[in-house]
Design a protein around this motif. Structure first.
Motif, short mmCIF file in Angstrom:
data_model
loop_
_atom_site.label_atom_id
_atom_site.label_comp_id
_atom_site.label_asym_id
_atom_site.label_seq_id
_atom_site.Cartn_x
_atom_site.Cartn_y
_atom_site.Cartn_z
N GLY A 187 36.89 38.40 43.48
CA GLY A 187 37.20 39.41 42.46
C GLY A 187 37.06 40.85 43.08
O GLY A 187 38.10 41.69 42.76
N GLN A 188 35.88 41.51 43.54
CA GLN A 188 35.91 42.84 44.24
C GLN A 188 37.08 42.78 45.25
O GLN A 188 37.67 44.16 45.33
CB GLN A 188 34.69 43.07 44.81
N ALA A 189 37.29 42.06 46.08
CA ALA A 189 38.11 42.03 47.14
C ALA A 189 39.64 42.30 46.40
O ALA A 189 40.48 43.12 47.10
CB ALA A 189 38.05 40.81 47.77
N ILE A 190 39.92 41.70 45.41
CA ILE A 190 41.22 41.68 44.87
C ILE A 190 41.07 43.22 44.19
O ILE A 190 42.31 43.80 44.44
CB ILE A 190 41.15 40.81 43.80
N PHE A 191 40.19 43.65 43.74
CA PHE A 191 40.41 45.15 42.86
C PHE A 191 40.51 46.10 43.93
O PHE A 191 41.47 47.12 43.84
CB PHE A 191 38.88 45.48 42.27
#
Length: 532
Positions: free
Chosen positions: A273-277
């Protein structure tokens, strides 16, 4: 298990600790070099392409981006060095080498199996009769790591390497070899055994990972199909695990691995999730951040910025008049910390032990916040936590069109009202002993380092842990002194910690001890390690 999860959570915090500054650099750099924002606010002459500030901000964005692009290697090194009890430097170096070796071996075996970039593309799988969805799933199994064609095991691969190397470092750091090979004894043996061991794992991964990857993707899709209900349970569970400090061992799997979903951004497959953001943040072509990626953290904004500060106000209002002056400043300080930075433990541990029902209610309300913001397609990112600083960088500055941040502001006041009246009614109806209530009520929060350190004798803390000889490992996170001991029975009782040593609470399980001291925990850790 508690002891091992405690140490694993602590090790996760080492690589995670570098992410806030990287996120800030990426957030500021990407926000102020975004062509749409620059043109909208008429800042072309100041921030436009070719200006001095443009080059500075672009460099900041590139620095932040490279950190998030190499999270697997960072986790491998961070976990290995964090879990190693001896020779942490050798463990970190060995992990970096092992990480490269693992992917080179995977790449070599993929070649033997006939898997190349050409034979693992979506177009190739379409020619084999797969539909577009299945072709994409199969192609997503493969990708690049540090320029090496490999399987997309991502941060999970880094975690595997880190755990393996830490285990080997702890087992063989003092290994003695025969005289003829004595040069390779001890610390020099760690990278040797690490490379040999990871070679075996690297040789196995190409045969099993495609099936695991597809399974994880299917599970993630199922979790996503549960919609707000699934996210409600996720948010509540993370808050409950926070009591034991075990959330650090869980949420990184959703933030940084394929368990948190995967998405193609700027032509690259990104997992977590955070890597995608942050990948989307660095891509100027993205017009709307994915709420599917941010659902694992955006929900925390409402309770951290609005809910808990309102709970602090309720505790102040229900305190006895004679104590309001004392607890008012302390509760305000804790509330401001939560609002600004999203660090909530100074407030949470104020009522957790004296009124655990309030913490259960808090966990439920946080779960609802996660579900509601996800349902409203809110996609505000975070670095470390969810205070006004992150909200400004990854919500306000990115614009409502990209993030739907307006819902956080709209729901902020209702959230505060719900927290305030829920806490106030329960405190009064159940006569809960929150700060300032009752003759023996505690009228302090554990955020005043200097004042508290004067009141605590380090020798007494060591004695309460069973003495120097009973200490195996002493560390700390933001609010907890985390200690591994040889004999848990030698550790003092809860009453000693709370009444005599000013602790807010203590947890004991197996050989692991966690003593909650607020911001003082790091100071105590350093003092103990100086003299133990």
């Amino acid at each position: 298990m508690f002891e091992k999860l405690q140490r694993l959570g602590k090790a996760f915090m080492i690589p995670i600790a570098v992410l806030p500054i990287a996120g800030l650099l990426l957030g500021i750099g990407a926000a102020f070099t975004n062509p749409v924002m620059v043109e909208t606010y008429g800042l072309t002459n100041i921030l436009g392409d070719g200006t001095f500030l443009y080059y500075v901000l672009s460099t900041m964005s590139a620095i932040g981006s490279i950190v998030f692009s190499n999270l697997p290697l960072i986790f491998a090194v961070g976990i290995a060095s964090g879990l190693a009890l001896q020779e942490k430097g050798a463990a970190g170096l060995s992990a970096a080498i092992a990480f490269l070796v693992m992917h080179v071996i995977i790449s070599t075996i993929l070649g033997f199996l006939g898997h190349t970039p050409e034979t693992t593309s979506v177009d190739y799988f379409l020619t084999k009769g797969l539909d577009s969805v299945e072709a994409a799933k199969q192609a997503n199994v493969f990708g690049y790591e540090l320029g090496i064609f490999t399987v997309k095991i991502g941060v999970l691969g880094g975690i595997i390497v880190g755990l393996l190397v830490a285990f080997l470092a702890n087992k063989y750091y003092d290994k003695r070899l025969p005289d003829a090979l004595s040069f390779f004894s001890g610390v020099r043996f760690i990278p040797i055994i690490s490379v040999l061991s990871i070679s075996v794992i690297g040789a196995i991964i190409p045969f099993i990972w495609p099936y695991i990857h597809i399974g994880i993707s299917t599970f993630s899709e199922f979790f996503g199909r549960t919609g707000p209900i699934g996210i409600f349970f996720y948010g509540s569970l993370m808050r409950l695990l926070n009591i034991f400090g075990l959330h650090h061992a869980i949420y990184p799997l959703f933030w940084y691995t394929s368990l948190g979903g995967e998405m193609e951004v700027a032509g690259k497959l990104v997992q977590g999730g955070q890597a995608i953001f942050f990948a989307q943040l660095a891509d100027p072509a993205v017009t709307k951040f994915s709420a599917e990626a941010t659902k694992y953290f955006t929900g925390g904004y409402l309770p951290m910025m609005f809910g808990l500060p309102a709970a602090a106000l309720a505790m102040y209002k229900t305190a006895e008049n004679k104590n309001k002056k004392v607890v008012g400043g302390l509760l305000f300080s804790a509330a401001l910390t939560s609002f600004l930075t999203g660090i909530t433990e100074p407030i949470e541990f104020t009522f957790l032990f004296v009124a655990p029902i309030l913490y259960v209610i808090h966990a439920i309300l946080e779960g609802i916040s996660y579900a509601v913001l996800y349902a409203l397609d809110v996609s505000v990112g975070v670095t470390f936590s969810r205070g006004i600083i992150d909200f400004t960088l990854f919500g306000l500055l990115q614009g409502n069109a990209k993030t739907n941040y307006i819902w956080i502001l709209i729901l902020g006041l209702p959230t505060a009202i719900i927290y305030y009246y829920t806490f106030k009614i329960l405190i009064l109806k159940m006569n809960l002993k929150t700060p300032g209530r009752g003759e023996d009520a505690e009228n302090k929060l554990y955020t005043k380092k200097d004042a508290l350190l004067k009141e605590i004798d380090i020798e007494e803390v060591i004695s309460a842990l069973g003495g120097r000889e009973n200490l195996t490992d002493v560390d700390a996170c933001i609010t907890r002194l985390r200690v591994t001991v040889k004999d848990i029975d030698k550790v003092a009782s809860d009453s000693v910690w709370k009444d005599e040593l000013k602790a807010k609470g203590v947890f004991k399980k197996g050989k692991g001890v966690q003593v909650i001291y607020g911001a003082l925990a790091e100071v105590l850790k350093n003092e103990i390690n100086k003299i133990k």
